[in-house]
Design a protein around this motif. Structure first.
Motif, mmCIF file in Angstrom:
data_model
loop_
_atom_site.group_PDB
_atom_site.id
_atom_site.type_symbol
_atom_site.label_atom_id
_atom_site.label_comp_id
_atom_site.label_asym_id
_atom_site.label_seq_id
_atom_site.Cartn_x
_atom_site.Cartn_y
_atom_site.Cartn_z
ATOM 1 N N TYR A 29 6.270 56.343 0.394
ATOM 2 C CA TYR A 29 6.918 57.024 1.521
ATOM 3 C C TYR A 29 6.623 58.518 1.528
ATOM 4 C CZ TYR A 29 9.380 52.642 2.233
ATOM 5 O OH TYR A 29 9.672 51.320 2.492
ATOM 6 N N LEU A 30 6.570 59.151 0.359
ATOM 7 C CA LEU A 30 6.263 60.575 0.326
ATOM 8 C C LEU A 30 4.828 60.830 0.746
ATOM 9 C CD1 LEU A 30 8.116 61.587 -2.972
ATOM 10 C CD2 LEU A 30 8.760 62.180 -0.617
ATOM 11 N N SER A 31 3.922 59.923 0.400
ATOM 12 C CA SER A 31 2.534 60.044 0.843
ATOM 13 C C SER A 31 2.443 59.976 2.364
ATOM 14 C CB SER A 31 1.680 58.940 0.205
ATOM 15 O OG SER A 31 0.376 58.951 0.738
ATOM 16 N N PHE A 32 3.172 59.048 2.962
ATOM 17 C CA PHE A 32 3.195 58.939 4.426
ATOM 18 C C PHE A 32 3.735 60.227 5.052
ATOM 19 C CE2 PHE A 32 5.219 58.090 8.453
ATOM 20 C CZ PHE A 32 4.340 57.250 9.109
ATOM 21 N N VAL A 69 -4.755 51.723 -5.140
ATOM 22 C CA VAL A 69 -5.954 50.985 -4.744
ATOM 23 C C VAL A 69 -6.379 51.460 -3.360
ATOM 24 C CG1 VAL A 69 -6.941 48.721 -4.249
ATOM 25 C CG2 VAL A 69 -5.250 48.960 -6.066
ATOM 26 N N THR A 70 -7.644 51.801 -3.209
ATOM 27 C CA THR A 70 -8.201 52.087 -1.890
ATOM 28 C C THR A 70 -8.976 50.850 -1.449
ATOM 29 O OG1 THR A 70 -10.201 53.079 -2.830
ATOM 30 C CG2 THR A 70 -8.373 54.551 -2.344
ATOM 31 N N VAL A 71 -8.661 50.330 -0.280
ATOM 32 C CA VAL A 71 -9.231 49.061 0.183
ATOM 33 C C VAL A 71 -10.094 49.297 1.422
ATOM 34 C CG1 VAL A 71 -8.740 46.705 0.891
ATOM 35 C CG2 VAL A 71 -7.178 47.890 -0.671
ATOM 36 N N ALA A 87 -6.682 46.354 8.301
ATOM 37 C CA ALA A 87 -7.831 47.246 8.118
ATOM 38 C C ALA A 87 -8.184 47.923 9.449
ATOM 39 C CB ALA A 87 -9.026 46.436 7.602
ATOM 40 N N PRO A 88 -8.585 49.195 9.381
ATOM 41 C CA PRO A 88 -8.688 50.035 8.174
ATOM 42 C C PRO A 88 -7.328 50.607 7.785
ATOM 43 C CG PRO A 88 -9.424 51.246 10.108
ATOM 44 C CD PRO A 88 -9.122 49.860 10.583
ATOM 45 N N LEU A 89 -7.021 50.565 6.488
ATOM 46 C CA LEU A 89 -5.752 51.103 5.991
ATOM 47 C C LEU A 89 -5.822 52.622 5.945
ATOM 48 C CD1 LEU A 89 -4.970 48.714 2.995
ATOM 49 C CD2 LEU A 89 -4.102 48.578 5.332
ATOM 50 N N GLU A 90 -4.686 53.246 6.202
ATOM 51 C CA GLU A 90 -4.602 54.702 6.107
ATOM 52 C C GLU A 90 -3.977 55.071 4.771
ATOM 53 O OE1 GLU A 90 -2.694 58.532 8.498
ATOM 54 O OE2 GLU A 90 -2.219 56.481 9.105
ATOM 55 N N GLY A 91 -4.757 55.735 3.937
ATOM 56 C CA GLY A 91 -4.239 56.156 2.642
ATOM 57 C C GLY A 91 -4.360 55.070 1.585
ATOM 58 N N ALA A 141 -4.208 56.160 -12.213
ATOM 59 C CA ALA A 141 -5.602 55.987 -11.804
ATOM 60 C C ALA A 141 -5.694 55.359 -10.419
ATOM 61 C CB ALA A 141 -6.345 55.126 -12.823
ATOM 62 N N THR A 142 -6.910 55.375 -9.858
ATOM 63 C CA THR A 142 -7.183 54.778 -8.546
ATOM 64 C C THR A 142 -8.370 53.830 -8.667
ATOM 65 O OG1 THR A 142 -6.390 56.742 -7.383
ATOM 66 C CG2 THR A 142 -7.771 55.219 -6.144
ATOM 67 N N ALA A 143 -8.225 52.614 -8.164
ATOM 68 C CA ALA A 143 -9.312 51.632 -8.161
ATOM 69 C C ALA A 143 -9.787 51.423 -6.730
ATOM 70 C CB ALA A 143 -8.843 50.316 -8.759
#
Length: 368
Positions: free
Chosen positions: A98-101, A133-135, A154-158, A189-191
């Motif tokens: 939620y904070l990212s949004f 995860v970035t998809v 898709a496409p996902l935002e963030g 981490a980010t995958a």
């Protein structure tokens, strides 16, 4: 934008500065609202109750109210408050979400600018406790799921925030073969996951005799080869339209309020300058002089002339500010009622009147 959105933005920002919670717009209950206006009203009620509960440090109860607001009308201010509530409850993954949004959709309004450092700090703390995860999916509009739970199309935002460990990421679409991938994510981490979807193969139609025009014969009955129809290739539907962002409407409404304030202030200043000019004129008249043929009153007449010019300039600035305020208010209302017609990401546009010594200008700032 409606009046409620602008009022809540400024009111909530003031409340949150004192209670360590940010302003937010409404969002959702369990049943579908009868209309958009009804949804906004109900979301506002959930939102305000959530703010009061947060101020009383009843975070569990506040979480429930703010989640209902988010379901009805997911906007930056609800996201900020809900993210703060999740942070207090140490639900780091949801707090990061939620904070990212909220940070991605932060409005260009000075009233809430002082709250942004808090959002950034709490997001960083929550983000350090979870993975992400970035998809990327080859087919726009495909539903994306993580561990069987939908996270958007898709496409996902963030990023999609997940607990550290192994996760299954999937993409599904009616006309395409499902695609999935297992991915391991460490804390902080980010995958990256890339899913390529193949179109579903159409099953061939069975051969059948086809009646010909004119002679009444059938190809299958006369020994001719059967005619097999070629199935049409499936056509991918267009991606769904995104929900409307209220950030431009809020910015335009705020700019309209600023323009109105400038107009009122310069109107008062113009009236004061006119009063001063009239007082100077009366003093010259009482002293038995005049500005047409009285050299001894030249200095007083020059001051009178300057006062008149200042009053006129301030009046022009006030008029320009009122016009700018009206145009901005009309633009905010137009944006609020205008339907979304494309899949393009909305852009936040802030237009502010800029009074100067020689007149009035307009400053426009846009973000992508």
């Amino acid at each position: 934008m409606n009046c409620r959105s602008l009022a809540v933005l400024f009111t909530a920002a003031t409340v949150m500065a004192a209670a360590d919670v940010a302003s937010a717009q409404p969002a959702a209950p369990q049943e579908a609202p009868a209309s958009a206006g009804d949804a906004v009203t109900r979301a506002d009620a959930f939102f305000r109750r959530g703010l009061r509960l947060y101020s009383d440090k009843k975070y569990v109860e506040a979480e429930k109210e703010l989640e209902s607001a988010w379901e009805l009308n997911p906007t930056f201010d609800v996201a900020y408050n809900l993210g703060n509530t999740k942070y207090q409850l140490k639900k780091h993954r949801e707090a990061a979400k939620y904070l990212s949004f909220a940070l991605r959709n932060w409005p260009l309004v000075k009233t809430v600018a002082k709250l942004k450092p808090t959002a950034e700090q709490r997001f960083a703390e929550s983000r350090a406790q979870v993975g992400a995860v970035t998809v990327t999916v080859s087919m726009a509009g495909a539903e994306v799921l993580v561990d069987g739970k939908g996270v958007g199309r898709a496409p996902l935002e963030g990023e999609v925030f997940v607990d550290p460990g192994e996760h299954r990421v999937e993409a599904k679409h009616l006309d395409y073969e499902p695609a999935s991938q297992m991915v391991g994510v460490a804390k902080g981490a980010t995958a990256e996951v890339k899913l390529s979807m193949a179109m579903v193969k159409a099953a061939p139609q069975a051969s059948a005799g086809v009646k010909t025009e004119g002679d009444g014969s059938a190809a299958g009955a006369t020994g001719g080869g059967p005619v097999v129809g070629q199935p049409p290739a499936p056509v991918a539907p267009p991606p769904p339209l995104p929900g409307k962002s209220w950030v431009p409407a809020i910015a335009l409404g705020a700019a309209s309020v600023v323009g109105l304030g400038v107009g009122i202030g310069t109107t008062v200043a113009s009236n004061n300058a006119n009063s001063e000019a009239r007082a100077q004129k009366d003093q010259i008249f009482v002293a038995g002089g005049g500005c047409l043929a009285s050299p001894s009153f030249a200095e007083r007449c020059a001051e009178l002339h300057r006062s008149g010019e200042r009053a006129g300039l301030l009046g022009d600035v006030a008029l320009g500010s009122y016009i700018a305020s009206g145009v901005l208010a009309a633009a905010a209302v137009t944006y609020a009622v205008w339907p979304v017609t494309s899949g393009e990401k909305s852009r936040a546009l802030l237009v502010l009147p800029a009074p100067r010594v020689d007149g009035l200008g307009v400053v426009m700032v846009s973000t992508w």
